[in-house]
Design a protein around this motif. Structure first.
Motif, PDB file in Angstrom:
ATOM      1  N   ASP A   8     -20.757   1.170  14.766  1.00 54.73           N
ATOM      2  CA  ASP A   8     -20.178   2.056  15.785  1.00 54.73           C
ATOM      3  C   ASP A   8     -18.934   2.708  15.167  1.00 54.73           C
ATOM      4  OD1 ASP A   8     -19.207   3.267  18.040  1.00 54.73           O
ATOM      5  OD2 ASP A   8     -18.511   1.405  18.975  1.00 54.73           O
ATOM      6  N   ALA A   9     -19.162   3.715  14.322  1.00 54.06           N
ATOM      7  CA  ALA A   9     -18.053   4.290  13.545  1.00 54.06           C
ATOM      8  C   ALA A   9     -17.526   5.558  14.187  1.00 54.06           C
ATOM      9  CB  ALA A   9     -18.537   4.601  12.131  1.00 54.06           C
ATOM     10  N   ARG A  10     -16.222   5.758  14.036  1.00 56.75           N
ATOM     11  CA  ARG A  10     -15.594   6.979  14.582  1.00 56.75           C
ATOM     12  C   ARG A  10     -14.311   7.289  13.813  1.00 56.75           C
ATOM     13  NH1 ARG A  10     -14.896   4.506  20.388  1.00 56.75           N
ATOM     14  NH2 ARG A  10     -16.637   3.265  19.646  1.00 56.75           N
ATOM     15  N   LEU A  11     -13.929   8.556  13.870  1.00 53.48           N
ATOM     16  CA  LEU A  11     -12.628   8.931  13.328  1.00 53.48           C
ATOM     17  C   LEU A  11     -11.579   8.544  14.357  1.00 53.48           C
ATOM     18  CD1 LEU A  11     -13.392  12.483  11.897  1.00 53.48           C
ATOM     19  CD2 LEU A  11     -12.885  10.421  10.575  1.00 53.48           C
ATOM     20  N   SER A  12     -10.466   8.012  13.897  1.00 61.22           N
ATOM     21  CA  SER A  12      -9.449   7.571  14.838  1.00 61.22           C
ATOM     22  C   SER A  12      -8.124   8.197  14.495  1.00 61.22           C
ATOM     23  CB  SER A  12      -9.327   6.041  14.765  1.00 61.22           C
ATOM     24  OG  SER A  12      -8.199   5.608  15.460  1.00 61.22           O
ATOM     25  N   SER A  13      -7.329   8.456  15.521  1.00 60.86           N
ATOM     26  CA  SER A  13      -6.012   9.057  15.283  1.00 60.86           C
ATOM     27  C   SER A  13      -4.972   7.989  14.974  1.00 60.86           C
ATOM     28  CB  SER A  13      -5.561   9.846  16.500  1.00 60.86           C
ATOM     29  OG  SER A  13      -5.556   9.002  17.621  1.00 60.86           O
ATOM     30  N   ARG A  14      -5.300   6.718  15.318  1.00 61.83           N
ATOM     31  CA  ARG A  14      -4.302   5.681  15.054  1.00 61.83           C
ATOM     32  C   ARG A  14      -4.163   5.472  13.561  1.00 61.83           C
ATOM     33  NH1 ARG A  14      -2.944   0.471  13.540  1.00 61.83           N
ATOM     34  NH2 ARG A  14      -1.634  -0.638  15.022  1.00 61.83           N
ATOM     35  N   TRP A  15      -2.970   5.191  13.122  1.00 63.45           N
ATOM     36  CA  TRP A  15      -2.802   4.784  11.728  1.00 63.45           C
ATOM     37  C   TRP A  15      -2.070   3.469  11.724  1.00 63.45           C
ATOM     38  CZ3 TRP A  15      -4.629   6.516   7.120  1.00 63.45           C
ATOM     39  CH2 TRP A  15      -4.162   5.836   5.979  1.00 63.45           C
ATOM     40  N   LEU A  30      -9.472   5.894   9.573  1.00 59.63           N
ATOM     41  CA  LEU A  30      -8.133   6.448   9.775  1.00 59.63           C
ATOM     42  C   LEU A  30      -7.779   7.312   8.572  1.00 59.63           C
ATOM     43  CD1 LEU A  30      -6.903   2.882  10.488  1.00 59.63           C
ATOM     44  CD2 LEU A  30      -7.084   4.562  12.267  1.00 59.63           C
ATOM     45  N   SER A  31      -7.777   8.606   8.763  1.00 60.09           N
ATOM     46  CA  SER A  31      -7.541   9.498   7.627  1.00 60.09           C
ATOM     47  C   SER A  31      -6.058   9.587   7.282  1.00 60.09           C
ATOM     48  CB  SER A  31      -8.093  10.892   7.932  1.00 60.09           C
ATOM     49  OG  SER A  31      -9.491  10.806   8.003  1.00 60.09           O
ATOM     50  N   TYR A  32      -5.783   9.501   6.004  1.00 61.44           N
ATOM     51  CA  TYR A  32      -4.405   9.512   5.511  1.00 61.44           C
ATOM     52  C   TYR A  32      -3.732  10.866   5.732  1.00 61.44           C
ATOM     53  CZ  TYR A  32      -0.665   9.798   2.027  1.00 61.44           C
ATOM     54  OH  TYR A  32       0.536   9.994   1.392  1.00 61.44           O
ATOM     55  N   HIS A  33      -2.491  10.817   6.213  1.00 56.85           N
ATOM     56  CA  HIS A  33      -1.632  12.009   6.272  1.00 56.85           C
ATOM     57  C   HIS A  33      -0.292  11.618   5.675  1.00 56.85           C
ATOM     58  CE1 HIS A  33      -4.469  14.028   8.858  1.00 56.85           C
ATOM     59  NE2 HIS A  33      -4.482  12.977   9.648  1.00 56.85           N
ATOM     60  N   ASN A  34       0.272  12.511   4.903  1.00 53.88           N
ATOM     61  CA  ASN A  34       1.552  12.175   4.250  1.00 53.88           C
ATOM     62  C   ASN A  34       2.713  12.446   5.202  1.00 53.88           C
ATOM     63  OD1 ASN A  34       3.491  11.506   2.392  1.00 53.88           O
ATOM     64  ND2 ASN A  34       3.456  13.515   1.387  1.00 53.88           N
ATOM     65  N   ILE A  35       2.763  11.640   6.285  1.00 52.24           N
ATOM     66  CA  ILE A  35       3.815  11.895   7.277  1.00 52.24           C
ATOM     67  C   ILE A  35       4.957  10.879   7.184  1.00 52.24           C
ATOM     68  CG2 ILE A  35       2.333  13.052   8.967  1.00 52.24           C
ATOM     69  CD1 ILE A  35       2.191  10.359  10.445  1.00 52.24           C
ATOM     70  N   ALA A  36       4.817   9.904   6.294  1.00 49.89           N
ATOM     71  CA  ALA A  36       5.833   8.842   6.257  1.00 49.89           C
ATOM     72  C   ALA A  36       6.858   9.045   5.152  1.00 49.89           C
ATOM     73  CB  ALA A  36       5.157   7.487   6.086  1.00 49.89           C
ATOM     74  N   SER A  37       6.751  10.164   4.419  1.00 50.63           N
ATOM     75  CA  SER A  37       7.620  10.305   3.243  1.00 50.63           C
ATOM     76  C   SER A  37       9.105  10.264   3.631  1.00 50.63           C
ATOM     77  CB  SER A  37       7.296  11.579   2.479  1.00 50.63           C
ATOM     78  OG  SER A  37       7.416  12.687   3.330  1.00 50.63           O
ATOM     79  N   CYS A  41       0.849  -1.197   0.000  1.00 52.74           N
ATOM     80  CA  CYS A  41       0.000   0.000   0.000  1.00 52.74           C
ATOM     81  C   CYS A  41       0.882   1.243   0.000  1.00 52.74           C
ATOM     82  CB  CYS A  41      -0.888   0.005   1.239  1.00 52.74           C
ATOM     83  SG  CYS A  41      -1.748  -1.555   1.497  1.00 52.74           S
ATOM     84  N   PRO A  42       0.712   2.133  -0.964  1.00 52.17           N
ATOM     85  CA  PRO A  42       1.596   3.303  -1.037  1.00 52.17           C
ATOM     86  C   PRO A  42       1.338   4.313   0.080  1.00 52.17           C
ATOM     87  CG  PRO A  42      -0.065   3.391  -2.772  1.00 52.17           C
ATOM     88  CD  PRO A  42      -0.227   2.065  -2.096  1.00 52.17           C
ATOM     89  N   TRP A  43       0.241   4.145   0.824  1.00 47.05           N
ATOM     90  CA  TRP A  43      -0.063   5.058   1.931  1.00 47.05           C
ATOM     91  C   TRP A  43       0.491   4.523   3.253  1.00 47.05           C
ATOM     92  CZ3 TRP A  43      -3.843   2.739  -1.152  1.00 47.05           C
ATOM     93  CH2 TRP A  43      -4.425   1.583  -0.635  1.00 47.05           C
ATOM     94  N   PRO A  84      -1.940   9.599  -6.669  1.00 47.47           N
ATOM     95  CA  PRO A  84      -3.152  10.387  -6.407  1.00 47.47           C
ATOM     96  C   PRO A  84      -3.457  10.525  -4.911  1.00 47.47           C
ATOM     97  CG  PRO A  84      -3.740   8.152  -7.020  1.00 47.47           C
ATOM     98  CD  PRO A  84      -2.237   8.223  -7.071  1.00 47.47           C
ATOM     99  N   LEU A  85      -2.627   9.978  -4.025  1.00 45.18           N
ATOM    100  CA  LEU A  85      -2.970   9.987  -2.603  1.00 45.18           C
ATOM    101  C   LEU A  85      -3.136  11.419  -2.088  1.00 45.18           C
ATOM    102  CD1 LEU A  85      -0.479   7.400  -1.049  1.00 45.18           C
ATOM    103  CD2 LEU A  85      -2.444   6.996  -2.520  1.00 45.18           C
ATOM    104  N   ALA A  86      -4.220  11.639  -1.365  1.00 47.39           N
ATOM    105  CA  ALA A  86      -4.465  12.969  -0.796  1.00 47.39           C
ATOM    106  C   ALA A  86      -5.122  12.809   0.565  1.00 47.39           C
ATOM    107  CB  ALA A  86      -5.376  13.777  -1.721  1.00 47.39           C
ATOM    108  N   GLU A  87      -4.945  13.807   1.393  1.00 44.96           N
ATOM    109  CA  GLU A  87      -5.626  13.781   2.682  1.00 44.96           C
ATOM    110  C   GLU A  87      -7.103  14.067   2.436  1.00 44.96           C
ATOM    111  OE1 GLU A  87      -3.605  16.233   5.517  1.00 44.96           O
ATOM    112  OE2 GLU A  87      -1.653  15.352   5.039  1.00 44.96           O
ATOM    113  N   PRO A  88      -8.008  13.248   2.966  1.00 39.64           N
ATOM    114  CA  PRO A  88      -9.431  13.500   2.730  1.00 39.64           C
ATOM    115  C   PRO A  88      -9.871  14.773   3.444  1.00 39.64           C
ATOM    116  CG  PRO A  88      -9.145  11.692   4.291  1.00 39.64           C
ATOM    117  CD  PRO A  88      -7.777  12.069   3.829  1.00 39.64           C
TER     118      PRO A  88
END
Ligand code: SF4
Ligand code: SF4
Length: 305
Positions: free
Chosen positions: A298-305, A255-262, A34-36, A276-280
């Motif tokens: 039982d859905a939620r936004l999570s900080s874990r990636w 888990l929302s994508y952030h480009n922090i691993a570059s 996975c490129p993300w 095409p990866l982008a932060e939603p």
């Protein structure tokens, strides 16, 4: 198949890898690309050298001690010749600033159990335990099962974090010794799944259905990546699939994508093509959670990636 994994990290006091306070063991090696991915050092099951020019002070210790003359100092920092490097770790051992580090170390089941048992008091107080992550821990079933059995004998709660691309038999055998799963669901369209991860998703989906029938607790994790899987058609299909699983309504972490691993990619000497990866957008994240909730999840936004 490699039976003994390399371990690329042991995270103590982890609070996002299952209930309570946990120790998370990261296995090196994954069948997906996975490129993300935030842990690109987990792709390969082999040891890898990681180098950070930002931390390098140009002391030349690594060059001086390398037994294979595999690295040299240049105006841009240390350059390693992969044809000469034998991954012996000497450069990492002598580097005074940790600019050079090795990812992946051999550890026996006994050594890992010592690390796990050190924190038993915290598990007992917080309702926590141990989590096995990666990479893909299920790529090493014999080793993993031994760890799971020993944790069970010590009454330590067990979580396995998986992408599900393993033989069903392996997954169900592991489930017999696991209380809780974190299960990744990336996207429903298999052609797209293969386009982005290198593999189709048929087995992953079938395995999730089979695992749900065992009655184990399963939390689903959807990595949400703009331009890849954040279209509402995919989320609608994912929600219907999860809601149709056997057992109670599932918890779903988005888990929302952030480009922090570059930087990690460059430390591994890899060129990262995010494509095409982008932060939603925040609005799309909320829409996704609302749509999942509409299906009783039982859905939620999570900080874990
Ligand atoms: S890992 Fe060993 S062989 Fe490779 S550059 Fe470092 S010291 Fe040299
Ligand atoms: S030993 Fe470490 S700090 Fe010194 S030149 Fe090598 S990488 Fe840079």
């Amino acid at each position: 198949m490699i039976e003994t994994p390399l371990i690329f990290d042991i995270k103590r006091y982890a609070i996002n890898d299952g209930p309570g306070i946990r120790t998370t063991i990261f296995f090196k090696g994954c069948p997906l690309r996975c490129p993300w991915c935030h842990n690109p050092e987990s792709y390969s099951g082999q040891k890898e050298k990681m180098y950070s020019s930002a931390k390098c002070i140009g002391c030349g210790e690594c060059v001086k001690h390398c037994p294979n003359q595999a690295c040299r100092l240049t105006p841009d920092g240390v350059v390693t010749d992969p044809d000469l490097c034998r991954l012996c770790s000497v450069c990492a051992e002598v580097c005074p600033t940790n600019a050079t580090e090795m990812s992946g170390r051999e550890m026996s089941v006994d050594e890992i159990m010592v690390a796990i048992k050190k924190e038993i008091t915290f598990y007992d107080q917080s309702g926590g335990g141990v989590s096995f992550s990666g990479g893909e821990p299920l790529m090493f079933p014999v080793f993993l099962l031994e760890l799971l059995k020993q944790c069970g004998q010590n009454q330590i709660h067990r979580t396995v974090d998986t992408a599900g691309l393993v033989p069903e038999k392996t997954l169900l055998e592991v489930a017999e010794h696991t209380e809780h799963f974190l299960y990744d669901l990336k996207m429903m369209d298999s052609v797209n799944h293969e386009k982005f991860t290198g593999m189709g998703n048929e087995l992953i989906l079938r395995n999730l259905q089979a695992l749900a029938k065992t009655g184990r607790t399963i939390d689903i994790r959807i990595p949400l990546i703009g331009g890849v899987n954040d279209d509402l058609e995919n989320i609608e299909e994912s929600a219907a699939f999860i809601a149709g699983l056997a057992g109670p309504p599932r918890r779903v972490d988005v888990l929302s994508y952030h480009n922090i691993a570059s930087q990690k990619y460059s430390r591994l000497g890899r060129i990262h093509h995010p494509g095409p990866l982008a932060e939603p957008t925040a609005e799309r994240q909320e829409e996704v959670v609302a749509l999942l909730k509409n299906h009783g999840l039982d859905a939620r936004l999570s900080s874990r990636w």
